[in-house]
Design an enzyme around this catalytic site. Structure first.
Site, PDB file in Angstrom:
ATOM      1  N   ASP A 144      11.705  44.879  15.723  1.00  0.00           N
ATOM      2  CA  ASP A 144      10.872  43.964  16.499  1.00  0.00           C
ATOM      3  C   ASP A 144      11.673  43.526  17.726  1.00  0.00           C
ATOM      4  OD1 ASP A 144       9.505  44.197  14.075  1.00  0.00           O
ATOM      5  OD2 ASP A 144       8.729  42.152  14.170  1.00  0.00           O
ATOM      6  N   LYS A 209       3.102  42.816  19.631  1.00  0.00           N
ATOM      7  CA  LYS A 209       3.180  41.626  18.782  1.00  0.00           C
ATOM      8  C   LYS A 209       3.122  40.383  19.646  1.00  0.00           C
ATOM      9  CE  LYS A 209       6.681  39.498  15.734  1.00  0.00           C
ATOM     10  NZ  LYS A 209       7.952  39.707  15.007  1.00  0.00           N
ATOM     11  N   LYS A 245       0.399  43.148  15.739  1.00  0.00           N
ATOM     12  CA  LYS A 245       0.972  42.155  14.826  1.00  0.00           C
ATOM     13  C   LYS A 245       0.957  40.762  15.448  1.00  0.00           C
ATOM     14  CE  LYS A 245       5.322  40.840  12.540  1.00  0.00           C
ATOM     15  NZ  LYS A 245       6.720  41.212  12.219  1.00  0.00           N
TER      16      LYS A 245
END
Lengths: 313, 287
Positions: A144, A209, A245
Site C-alpha cells: 500500500d 485506495k 479499497k
C-alpha cells in the site's frame, strides 16, 4: 512570489481530460445507498462477503510482534462460533511483515504492507523504493503506497505518475494499492484526476485506495463513489479492471453494507469479490462478527466477546 | 395579533441527545377524557441497541469519576429539577390521573430522593465494603464495583417518582442505564431528559426511551451487553424476562407494577447494592 502558472497547467490539462465531478449529483446519489433495505439472507450474505474483503489493519507506533501474531490468528479464524470466511489480508507496517509471515506461513490470508514513507510520503524516492523492495522480500503480497500529495497539488503530476511507475516496478509480483489520501486533495475533481493518474500506470488488479486513516478525513461514501465511477469510466474506455479499497472510518456493518451497495450499483457483481474490493479497517471486523452472531443466536451481543479492547463495561 | 401556539415535540433522550425513534413511529398521549395531548416516540429494539451502545461507552467514564464528584453531579440534577418543579408537576397531572397538588407532592419527594442518593455516592462503599477477618498475615478486602449497563422498566403509575426511585440508586455507584419510561404517562420522563441535559451528568449515562414493554421486553432482558435489569413487569412477562436474562446470567430484579414508591422503604442502601459486584482481594500485611 507569484504563482507559476505553467506549473499548474499539466494538472489543469488532466482535470480537463478526465472531466469534472458533479458534486450535488454524487452526494444525492450516495445518500440513496443508505435507503436500501437489506434483510435476512441477503444481509447474511453481505456480512460474510464484507468479512472476506477486510484488510485487517494495525498501524500503530506501539505495534509489537505479539500484537501482529494475534491479528494474524484473528484473520485466519475470525470467530470460532461462526462459519465465516477468512479475511482477505492483514495490513501492517513494513517492519512487522516478517513477523506476520512467520505467523501466517502459506495461509490464504495475504500480507499487505504500507510502504513508501507512510503516511505522509514526504521521503526521497530512493528510500521509498528501498522500503517497498524490503517489504516484498520479507514476504509482503501486497504493497500500500502513498502518493506525494504535495507534488500533486503543486501541479507536478508527471513526477507523481513517475513515482507510481517506479513503485509498480519495485513491487515485482506483489499487488499494489495506491493511496490517494483524498482528504488532502481538496475536491472531487482532483480525486477523480488523481484516480486516473494512478490507473494509467498501474496493472490490472492493482488497487486505488482512498485514505491512510492517519489524517482528519477518511473514506466516505461520496469519495468512494467518485473513485468507483473513475474505475468504471476507465474500464469502459480501456478494458482494464482496477480494484478499489476504501479505508479509514468504516467502523460498522451498516456502513460496510452501504459501500457494497455502492459497488454493486456502480460496477456490478464482477467487483463484489475480495480481489476487486477491500475494506481497510481495524474495528469493522468485530462489528461484522457481532452482527453475524446476532443473526445466528437471535440476541444482541456484548463487545467483550469479540476480542474488543473495551474496558469490560 | 393572536400568536400561533407553539407545541413541543416530545423526544427520547439518548447519549445526551434528543432523538426520535429510528422507526419514525409515535403513539398518542391522551388525558382521562381521551383528548389528544401530544405524540410520544414509540422506540424499538434498534433504538434500545443504540442506547445500550452509548451507555456502554459512557459508563466507564462515569464510573471512574470520584465518588464525591458523582455526588455533586447528582445533586445538581436535583437543583435543575427544583427550578422546574412546577413544570414537572403539571406534566404528571397532564393525563388527569392525579390532581395537581398530588403531582406537586410527587415532584417534591422525587427531588428529595435525588438528593438522598447524591449523598450516598461517597458513603455506600464504607458500609457495603469490608475488611474481612482472616487468620494469617494478610488483609482481606471486599470492595464494590458497578455491574455495567442496566436496563429498567418503570412502573406505569408515579411516572416521575417511580423512575427516580429505580434509576438513581443504579447510577449512584457508576452504572449506566437504559430506561423505558411509564407507558401511560411518559411526559415527565421526557421533561426529565431536558433537565439531565443541563445537569453535568455525562451524556449516555442515563438514556430515556418511551414505548411499550411488550415490544421491548425481549431486548431489555436478552441483550448480552446489559449486565443487570430492574423491571416492573408482572405475570407472563415477568417469567419471560427472567428466562431471557438467565441466558446471559444477568442480575435481574422483577417488581410488581403496583409498587408504592412513596414509602420510606422505597429508598435504601440496598437498592444501590442490587447492582454492584463485590470483589474480594487478599493482600500481604506490610508489603
Amino acid at each position: 512570489m507569484p504563482m507559476i502558472t505553467s506549473n499548474n497547467s499539466p494538472l489543469k490539462r488532466l482535470l480537463n481530460d478526465v472531466g469534472p465531478v458533479d458534486q450535488v449529483a454524487i452526494e444525492e446519489r450516495v445518500a440513496k445507498f443508505a435507503t436500501r433495505s437489506i434483510k435476512k439472507a441477503s444481509k447474511l450474505q453481505g456480512l460474510n462477503l464484507a468479512v472476506s474483503m477486510v484488510d485487517l489493519t494495525t498501524l500503530e507506533g506501539s505495534d509489537t510482534p505479539g500484537k501482529v501474531a494475534s491479528l494474524c490468528q484473528k484473520a485466519q479464524h475470525p470467530d470460532p462460533e461462526l462459519t465465516t470466511p477468512q479475511v482477505a489480508a492483514v495490513c501492517v507496517y513494513p517492519f512487522m511483515v516478517k513477523h506476520a509471515r512467520a505467523c501466517l506461513g502459506d495461509s490464504n490470508v495475504r500480507i499487505a504492507s504500507v510502504a513508501t514513507g507512510f503516511p505522509a510520503g514526504q521521503v526521497p524516492l530512493r528510500t521509498r523504493i528501498q522500503e517497498v523492495k524490503q517489504a516484498v522480500k520479507d514476504g509482503a503480497d501486497e504493497i500500500d503506497m502513498v502518493i506525494q500529495r504535495g507534488l500533486f497539488l503543486a501541479g507536478n503530476i508527471q513526477a507523481v505518475q513517475d513515482e507510481i511507475s517506479a513503485v509498480v516496478e519495485a513491487c515485482g509480483d506483489a499487488r499494489l494499492k495506491v493511496i490517494l489520501e483524498v482528504s488532502e486533495l481538496e475536491s472531487y475533481d482532483k480525486i477523480r484526476a488523481a484516480s486516473f493518474l494512478a490507473m494509467q500506470v498501474i496493472r490490472p488488479g492493482d488497487f486505488i485506495k482512498t485514505s491512510t486513516g492517519k489524517t482528519s478525513g477518511n473514506a466516505t461514501l461520496a469519495n468512494n463513489q467518485v473513485m468507483l465511477e473513475a474505475i468504471r469510466d476507465f474500464y469502459l474506455s480501456t478494458g482494464t479492471s482496477i480494484s478499489m479499497k476504501p479505508a479509514g472510518g468504516i467502523k460498522n456493518s451498516k456502513q460496510a453494507l452501504q459501500y457494497l451497495v455502492a459497488v454493486k450499483e456502480t460496477l456490478g457483481d464482477a467487483w463484489l469479490i475480495p480481489e476487486r474490493y477491500r475494506f481497510g479497517a481495524s474495528s469493522l471486523l468485530n462489528d461484522l462478527l457481532m452482527q453475524l452472531r446476532k443473526q445466528q443466536e437471535g440476541v444482541y451481543q456484548a463487545p467483550w466477546k469479540f476480542s474488543d479492547a473495551s474496558s469490560g463495561y | 395579533m393572536p400568536r400561533i401556539s407553539i407545541t413541543k415535540t416530545p423526544k427520547a433522550y439518548v447519549g445526551g441527545k434528543f432523538i426520535r425513534s429510528e422507526s419514525g413511529r409515535v403513539f398518542p398521549l391522551t388525558n382521562a377524557n381521551g383528548e389528544f395531548i401530544c405524540n410520544i416516540p414509540q422506540c424499538t429494539r434498534k433504538d434500545t441497541r443504540n442506547a445500550v451502545e452509548v451507555a456502554g461507552k459512557a459508563g466507564a467514564g462515569w464510573a471512574s469519576k470520584t465518588a464525591y464528584n458523582r455526588g455533586q453531579i447528582l445533586y445538581r440534577l436535583g437543583e435543575m429539577m427544583e427550578a422546574r418543579s412546577e413544570e414537572l408537576a403539571q406534566s404528571i397531572a397532564i393525563t388527569g390521573e392525579v390532581s395537581l397538588s398530588q403531582a406537586r407532592a410527587e415532584v417534591a419527594l422525587s427531588i428529595d430522593r435525588v438528593v438522598y442518593y447524591a449523598g450516598w455516592t461517597d458513603k455506600y462503599e464504607q458500609v457495603l465494603g469490608n475488611t474481612n477477618p482472616v487468620a494469617g498475615p494478610f488483609f482481606n478486602f471486599s470492595v464494590t464495583e458497578p455491574v455495567g449497563v442496566v436496563s429498567v422498566f418503570c412502573s406505569d403509575h408515579a411516572p416521575l417518582l417511580g423512575l427516580i426511585s429505580q434509576v438513581l440508586p443504579i447510577i449512584t455507584s457508576g452504572n449506566s442505564v437504559v430506561v423505558l419510561a411509564s407507558s401511560t404517562n411518559p411526559y415527565p420522563a421526557i421533561l426529565l431528559g431536558e433537565m439531565l441535559a443541563t445537569s453535568d451528568l455525562p451524556g449516555g449515562v442515563l438514556n430515556i426511551l418511551s414505548g411499550y414493554k411488550e415490544e421491548l421486553l425481549d431486548t431489555f432482558a436478552s441483550h448480552e451487553h446489559i449486565r443487570g435489569s430492574d423491571l416492573c413487569v408482572s405475570g407472563d412477562l415477568a417469567k419471560q424476562a427472567e428466562v431471557l436474562a438467565a441466558e446471559s446470567v444477568k442480575r435481574i430484579h422483577v417488581r410488581e407494577s403496583d409498587v408504592d414508591w412513596t414509602k420510606d422503604t422505597a429508598q435504601s442502601l440496598y437498592a444501590i447494592r442490587n447492582f454492584l459486584e463485590f470483589k474480594t482481594t487478599w493482600h500481604p500485611i506490610g508489603a
